[in-house]
Design a protein around this motif. Structure first.
Motif, PDB file in Angstrom:
ATOM      1  N   ALA A  28       0.826  -1.208   0.000  1.00  0.00           N
ATOM      2  CA  ALA A  28       0.000   0.000   0.000  1.00  0.00           C
ATOM      3  C   ALA A  28       0.865   1.266   0.000  1.00  0.00           C
ATOM      4  O   ALA A  28       0.562   2.238  -0.682  1.00  0.00           O
ATOM      5  N   GLY A  32       2.429   6.472  -4.348  1.00  0.00           N
ATOM      6  CA  GLY A  32       1.181   7.156  -4.027  1.00  0.00           C
ATOM      7  C   GLY A  32       1.297   7.969  -2.745  1.00  0.00           C
ATOM      8  O   GLY A  32       0.765   9.073  -2.654  1.00  0.00           O
ATOM      9  N   TYR A 111       3.931   2.456 -13.529  1.00  0.00           N
ATOM     10  CA  TYR A 111       4.454   2.678 -12.173  1.00  0.00           C
ATOM     11  C   TYR A 111       5.969   2.483 -12.171  1.00  0.00           C
ATOM     12  O   TYR A 111       6.724   3.214 -11.552  1.00  0.00           O
ATOM     13  N   PHE A 232      -6.286   4.419  -4.665  1.00  0.00           N
ATOM     14  CA  PHE A 232      -4.946   4.145  -5.169  1.00  0.00           C
ATOM     15  C   PHE A 232      -3.978   3.886  -4.017  1.00  0.00           C
ATOM     16  O   PHE A 232      -3.206   2.927  -4.027  1.00  0.00           O
ATOM     17  N   SER A 235      -4.249   0.604  -2.317  1.00  0.00           N
ATOM     18  CA  SER A 235      -4.171  -0.517  -3.266  1.00  0.00           C
ATOM     19  C   SER A 235      -5.500  -1.258  -3.385  1.00  0.00           C
ATOM     20  O   SER A 235      -5.535  -2.494  -3.453  1.00  0.00           O
TER      21      SER A 235
END
Ligand code: TRP
Length: 467
Positions: A28, A32, A111, A232, A235
């Motif tokens: 996670a 981001g 990513y 996002f 996750s």
């Protein structure tokens, strides 16, 4: 032998609850949190945006997180198999599972390119450093890297090889061990940087910027961006947490684990802000710097700081580590589906999926380059996706599709599935088994049934332009 043990033999399993929590939190916490959250907070004017984001995390993100882990733990399958086994054979509910695999495939492909920038900045910090460069030169260095197709491809390949290497190692030896080592290092590095930020002149101003809501700055677009980002960053919406939950022993407290992952992710995003904004204010820079906040503002600060080489190497290495544990979680969803659905070996599935994603990422690596078709010509061909706008390059087009469309739709379908399709008894039992939070079941179900769908559908309608 219980079926949990059987699953452990064939598919792998976490060695403990903390192994799961660290691996899932590692998935996670990523670009981001450290790259994107601070810059969208800056763009949206700080305090109120953070407050609304926190509300979404609590009311929408956490309930979906619990739902995903629950589906994974109770079926011990990756998303496609999990949806199938909780509905009926041949049911259309396998579709959201495959949508998740597709989303993971797309997100990882670009990513890895951003992670490649972090690799480049780590390397640059170590070998040259920013000392002696002025603000313009540092800004240009970022644009130059962005436009340099060869460099982007090189770093993208290196990063994908690292990711594939970890996944080849399997669950306990690869994913869990990487998270057990990398997550604590990341936390310590962040705290060291926070220490630096706290002693800087801009810290008071940064605290106020991040935590004092100024409701005159609320915009509809900001509210919606906060919602999308809450998916996002945790996750959610593509089955990553289903997959990680599937390696969890059935007796583990999934509500407590989900809560812990959510808290870790949120705290790290806030700490990232408290590292970036004090430095930004101390050096008189703009909090609205956009995606360059990390790649331009920070190096400007580092260039003027005593020990700048050390701090910038530390920071960008941290960004690489955070990106790596997230990339692992994206690839694991795709690979585990191929292992489960096509009965492939881990080796074969990893090489096949990892290799294909690497190839699919090449156009993203070329997207900043003006000479490349994927940077310029593609814009004409993607224009139909962006009503009233010109098109976007390959990278931005796929980012837009995956994060703005596929994740919220995926999250909505998972919530609807668990809230309305899974049987009452099975759902309640799965939630309460082994949980210290069993009494929250009713509240969780209400959130999942009503608050989540209404929230997500409102976003989708807004995007289509209906509200
Ligand atoms: N959450 C990660 C981040 O904040 C990115 C990520 C990893 C992700 N796995 C995902 C996003 C699955 C959506 C779905 O950087």
């Amino acid at each position: 032998m219980s079926d949990t043990d059987g699953a452990a033999e064939n598919r792998g399993q976490w060695s403990s609850r903390w192994g799961f929590i660290l691996a899932a939190a590692g998935g996670a916490v990523g670009l981001g949190n450290i790259w994107k959250f601070p810059y969208i907070t800056g763009e949206n004017g700080g305090g109120y945006f953070v407050l609304i984001y926190l509300l979404f995390i609590l009311l929408i993100g956490l309930p979906i997180m619990v739902a995903e882990v629950l589906v994974g733990r109770s079926t011990q399958k990756s998303p496609v198999g999990a949806f199938k086994s909780l509905s009926s054979p041949g049911s259309l509910w396998a579709v959201p599972g495959w949508l998740g695999v597709l989303t993971g495939f797309i997100i990882l492909s670009y990513y890895s390119v951003v992670a490649g920038w972090a690799l480049h900045y780590t390397w640059f910090s170590m070998t040259q450093g920013f000392a002696g460069m002025n603000a313009d030169e540092i800004g240009n260095a970022f644009s130059t890297l962005f436009a340099d197709g060869d460099a982007n491809i090189r770093w993208h390949l290196i990063f994908m090889v690292l990711t594939i290497g970890v996944i080849l190692g399997g669950i306990q030896k690869g994913v869990e061990r990487a998270a057990r080592i990398l997550m604590p290092i990341l936390l310590v590095m962040l705290l060291v940087l926070l220490g630096l930020a706290i002693t800087s002149d801009g810290f008071g101003q940064a605290l106020e910027f991040v935590f004092k809501p100024d409701f005159s700055k609320v915009t509809a677009a900001g509210v919606l961006e906060a919602l999308g980002h809450s998916f996002f960053t945790l996750s959610l919406g593509m089955g990553a947490m289903i997959t990680y939950g599937s390696y969890l022993k059935k007796k583990e407290d999934l509500v407590a684990a989900s809560g812990m992952i959510t808290i870790l992710d949120t705290v790290i995003a806030l700490v990232a802000c408290l590292v970036l904004f004090p430095i930004t204010f101390t050096f008189g820079l703009e909090p609205q710097a956009g995606p360059g906040l990390v790649f331009i503002n920070l190096p400007i600060a580092f260039s003027q700081l005593a020990g700048g080489v050390f701090w910038s190497t530390l920071f960008f290495a941290l960004l690489v580590l955070a990106a790596l544990t997230s990339a692992i979680s994206l690839l694991e969803v795709v690979v585990s589906t191929f292992i489960d659905e096509f009965k492939m070996s881990r080796l074969k599935a990893t090489l096949l999926c990892g290799g294909t994603i690497t190839l699919f990422g090449l156009p993203s690596a070329l997207s900043g380059s003006p000479e490349s078709y994927f940077g310029s010509g593609f814009k004409e061909h993607s224009a139909f996706l962006f009503e009233g706008e010109t098109g976007k390059n390959w990278f931005d087009t796929f980012d837009h599709l995956a994060s703005n469309w596929f994740l919220p739709i995926g999250g909505l379908l998972i919530a609807l599935f668990v809230a309305w399709r899974v049987g009452d008894k099975a759902r309640e039992e799965a939630f309460t088994t082994g949980s210290r939070f069993a009494r929250w079941y009713g509240l969780w179900l209400q959130l999942l049934r009503y608050v989540v769908p209404v929230g997500v559908i409102a976003v989708i309608l807004y995007k289509i332009g209906l509200i």
